[in-house]
Design a protein around this motif. Structure first.
Motif, mmCIF file in Angstrom:
data_model
loop_
_atom_site.group_PDB
_atom_site.id
_atom_site.type_symbol
_atom_site.label_atom_id
_atom_site.label_comp_id
_atom_site.label_asym_id
_atom_site.label_seq_id
_atom_site.Cartn_x
_atom_site.Cartn_y
_atom_site.Cartn_z
ATOM 1 N N SER A 68 0.982 -1.156 0.062
ATOM 2 C CA SER A 68 0.174 -0.016 0.076
ATOM 3 C C SER A 68 0.777 1.354 -0.204
ATOM 4 C CB SER A 68 -0.977 0.085 1.372
ATOM 5 O OG SER A 68 -1.560 1.297 1.420
ATOM 6 N N GLU A 69 0.715 2.140 -0.830
ATOM 7 C CA GLU A 69 1.436 3.564 -0.787
ATOM 8 C C GLU A 69 0.917 4.202 0.385
ATOM 9 O OE1 GLU A 69 2.043 7.222 -3.867
ATOM 10 O OE2 GLU A 69 0.328 5.880 -4.084
ATOM 11 N N LYS A 70 -0.089 4.189 0.870
ATOM 12 C CA LYS A 70 -0.505 5.109 1.784
ATOM 13 C C LYS A 70 0.077 4.541 3.056
ATOM 14 C CE LYS A 70 -4.779 6.437 4.511
ATOM 15 N NZ LYS A 70 -6.178 6.188 4.671
ATOM 16 N N LYS A 71 0.060 3.485 3.228
ATOM 17 C CA LYS A 71 0.737 2.710 4.276
ATOM 18 C C LYS A 71 2.212 3.180 4.372
ATOM 19 C CE LYS A 71 -2.183 -1.220 5.184
ATOM 20 N NZ LYS A 71 -2.223 -2.750 5.380
ATOM 21 N N LEU A 72 3.018 3.173 3.156
ATOM 22 C CA LEU A 72 4.373 3.454 3.249
ATOM 23 C C LEU A 72 4.623 4.759 3.420
ATOM 24 C CD1 LEU A 72 6.996 2.481 2.427
ATOM 25 C CD2 LEU A 72 6.527 2.739 0.070
ATOM 26 N N THR A 73 3.906 5.662 2.940
ATOM 27 C CA THR A 73 3.749 7.351 3.244
ATOM 28 C C THR A 73 3.823 7.367 4.775
ATOM 29 O OG1 THR A 73 2.705 7.856 0.956
ATOM 30 C CG2 THR A 73 2.877 9.570 2.484
ATOM 31 N N VAL A 74 2.672 6.785 5.166
ATOM 32 C CA VAL A 74 2.641 6.950 6.889
ATOM 33 C C VAL A 74 3.983 6.543 7.372
ATOM 34 C CG1 VAL A 74 1.478 6.223 8.854
ATOM 35 C CG2 VAL A 74 0.147 6.736 6.833
ATOM 36 N N LEU A 75 4.572 5.451 6.944
ATOM 37 C CA LEU A 75 5.767 4.968 7.489
ATOM 38 C C LEU A 75 6.841 5.845 7.359
ATOM 39 C CD1 LEU A 75 7.813 2.501 8.777
ATOM 40 C CD2 LEU A 75 7.926 1.797 6.652
ATOM 41 N N LEU A 76 7.137 6.443 6.108
ATOM 42 C CA LEU A 76 8.148 7.368 5.903
ATOM 43 C C LEU A 76 8.160 8.607 6.840
ATOM 44 C CD1 LEU A 76 8.667 7.058 2.204
ATOM 45 C CD2 LEU A 76 9.971 6.074 3.940
#
Length: 591
Positions: free
Chosen positions: A255-263
């Protein structure tokens, strides 16, 4: 017969009736008004005549200049609107013919229903025949408009299209690309996503390319083409969001959304290291080029969020050293390794641009976190501005009675910087603005200028000139020199107000200056040696204003009246020593 005097009239000495003063003033004002009108009328008349002449001349010139322009514009307007006026007339004529046709059909229907039907069928053809001229005029307007629209569409198509390459990959048409570099970059991306996962995967670097003409919006980008290439990988790929650090593929999550939250959480954790700094306009980002790209990735490259966080945060970059080559400079070495010249010199403190020689080892990367966090912020620094001092003379105070008239206050200079930190270390600082928020206040030091009597007028000359009275503000003497109340009093006590200035009876050098303590009952006291066998003591002071070894002049303030030591009230205990023995001071200072 004499006229009777009215109630408003008065009589002069001769008995003649005189009008009231208010009437006389009114008559005078009326006379002045008409005189002014008589004088202004010719001037206004001449100005009006001249204005009318100028207006007529301007009108004639304007007519000659603008009439041809207006006429040309009118003809152009008539030429442009002529087809539309004719179309309007044709529409009106067609409406009239339509009404006539309805009447014609209805009459035929009343005569014979078959006749009415035939007239109704024939009516459109009759109408077209009668309106043939109007239709022709409409087409003369419509065809140019259609031609203009066609030209616009052709130009739009050519503008939005370009020459491209038709790509056929592994025998299948894939799409159109701008040039061969797009395919090469897409192939590199595909290999990068699979590298370390499947060593058997390889991209066919010899696709079939044909020149074609294609709309710009239909051209494939390298990411889209990369997905199409990986599509040939079968069910071993899936739609994921990958992370690239400085162009290198690191891994992918679902998920791009999850990856953005992680960064963002990684950046937020690093922001805590700067919480103790007074910063504003903080901008946090990764020092490396971190990109997230959606597309097809090998299933084996899929990571969980925990694994991705570990991958990006736990790995550490090791130190990196390079060897200086001939011709290298500090700027070129920094550019080759992706750092600034200032960073290079800060990493190698023993190196200067002049000492850079071939074969020298330089550190270009310190050991640290895999992802560096770069913070750019606005930092405000307040610097103190030193105040100036000036000295003025106060003629109301005795020499040596110095004080601060106006206390100096430092000014404040506000400096605003744009500062960049990487992993908590400052790497650059740029001054944005500078402003003085508070002007410094000059300190004014006042020095006493009042000469108590016959001195040099200068503090600290140390010259003995003969003794004077030591307390100018009071001549009230209590106990005198000699036996007093069953004991011998070694000086004279002069009563005075608390804090009144005590002056040196003569010039000399300070031997003792006791600014604290009981001191055998004298309290705060001063002893001055005048150099001619005489010494004077000033005891029970509230403050001592001189120091041992200081030279004082006659009349210079050395202390202030108090009641320290063995004392019951505010007074000055004054003693005189001659050749080491005490003598009566009164005869020496009373005159």
């Amino acid at each position: 017969m004499a006229r009777e005097k009215t109630s408003l009239e008065t009589v002069d000495e001769s008995g003649a009736a005189v009008a009231p003063a208010s009437h006389r003033i009114t008559d005078e004002l009326v006379r002045v008004w008409f005189s002014a009108v008589d004088g202004l009328y010719p001037v206004c008349y001449r100005m009006g005549i001249r204005t009318m002449r100028v207006a007529r001349r301007v009108w004639r010139v304007g007519r000659r200049v603008f009439d041809p322009v207006f006429a040309a514009l009118q003809k152009a307007w008539e030429f442009v609107t002529r087809p539309f006026r004719r179309m309007k007339q044709s529409r009106q004529q067609a409406a009239k013919e339509w009404r006539r046709g309805k009447i014609w059909v209805s009459r035929g229907w009343r005569q014979n229903k078959l006749k009415g039907v035939c007239r109704a069928v024939a009516m459109p053809f009759v109408g077209v025949y009668k309106a043939r001229h109007a239709i022709a005029r409409g087409l003369t307007v419509l065809f140019p408009l259609l031609a203009a629209v066609a030209v616009a569409l052709v130009l739009r198509y050519w503008y939005s299209s370009t020459f491209a390459l038709r790509l056929t990959y592994m025998g299948h048409y894939v799409g159109d690309i701008a040039d061969e570099d797009v395919f090469d970059r897409a192939a590199d991306l595909a290999e990068g996503r699979v590298a370390g996962v499947d060593s058997t995967f390889a991209v066919d670097r010899t696709p079939e390319l044909e020149l074609t003409f294609s709309p710009k919006d239909d051209l494939l980008t390298e990411n889209e083409l990369c997905d199409l290439i990986l599509g040939s990988y079968g069910d071993k790929v899936e739609e994921l969001c990958g992370v690239y650090v400085d162009g290198k593929f690191e891994g992918a999550v679902d998920s791009e959304k999850k990856l953005t939250v992680l960064l963002n959480s990684i950046l937020a954790n690093c922001a805590d290291t700067y919480s103790n700094l007074a910063l504003s306009d903080v901008d946090l980002k990764f020092a490396q080029d971190v990109q997230t790209v959606n597309g097809l990735y090998p299933t084996s490259a899929k990571l969980s969020l925990t694994e991705m966080r570990t991958l990006l945060t736990d790995r550490a970059a090791s130190q990196k050293w390079i060897t200086v080559q001939a011709g290298d400079t500090a700027a070129s070495v920094a550019e080759q390794n992706g750092i600034t010249r200032k960073q290079l010199l800060s990493l190698n403190t023993d190196v200067t641009p002049e000492s850079l020689t071939a074969g020298k080892q330089l550190l270009v990367q310190e050991a640290g976190a895999y992802l560096d966090v770069e913070m750019t912020c606005t930092e405000i620094e307040n610097r103190s501005i030193a105040y100036k001092s000036e000295t003025v003379k106060d003629p109301s105070r005795y020499i040596g009675d110095n004080y601060v008239k106006i206390k100096g206050v430092p000014g404040v200079r506000r400096l605003t910087y744009a500062v960049t930190y990487i992993d908590g270390k400052e790497v650059s600082r740029k001054k944005l603005s500078e402003a003085v928020t508070r002007q410094p206040v000059t300190q004014v030091n006042a020095v006493g200028a009042l000469d108590a009597g016959g001195g040099s007028g200068v503090a600290g000359d140390g010259i003995a000139r003969g003794m004077i009275w030591p307390l100018p503000s009071s001549y009230s003497v209590g106990e005198t020199y000699g036996p007093q109340y069953g004991r011998f009093h070694n000086g004279i006590d002069i009563y005075g107000d608390y804090g009144a200035p005590i002056i040196a009876a003569d010039g000399g050098v300070v031997v003792e200056a006791n600014s604290s303590g009981y001191n055998g009952g004298w309290g705060l006291s001063v002893l001055v040696d005048h150099g001619n066998g005489y010494q004077t003591r000033y005891a029970h002071c509230s403050a001592v204003l001189v120091t041992p070894g200081e030279r004082v002049s006659r009349g210079q303030v050395v202390g202030r009246v108090g009641s320290t030591g063995y004392s019951t009230c505010n007074h000055l205990h004054f003693e005189v020593y001659r050749d080491g023995g005490r003598i009566d001071p009164y005869p020496l200072v009373a005159g």
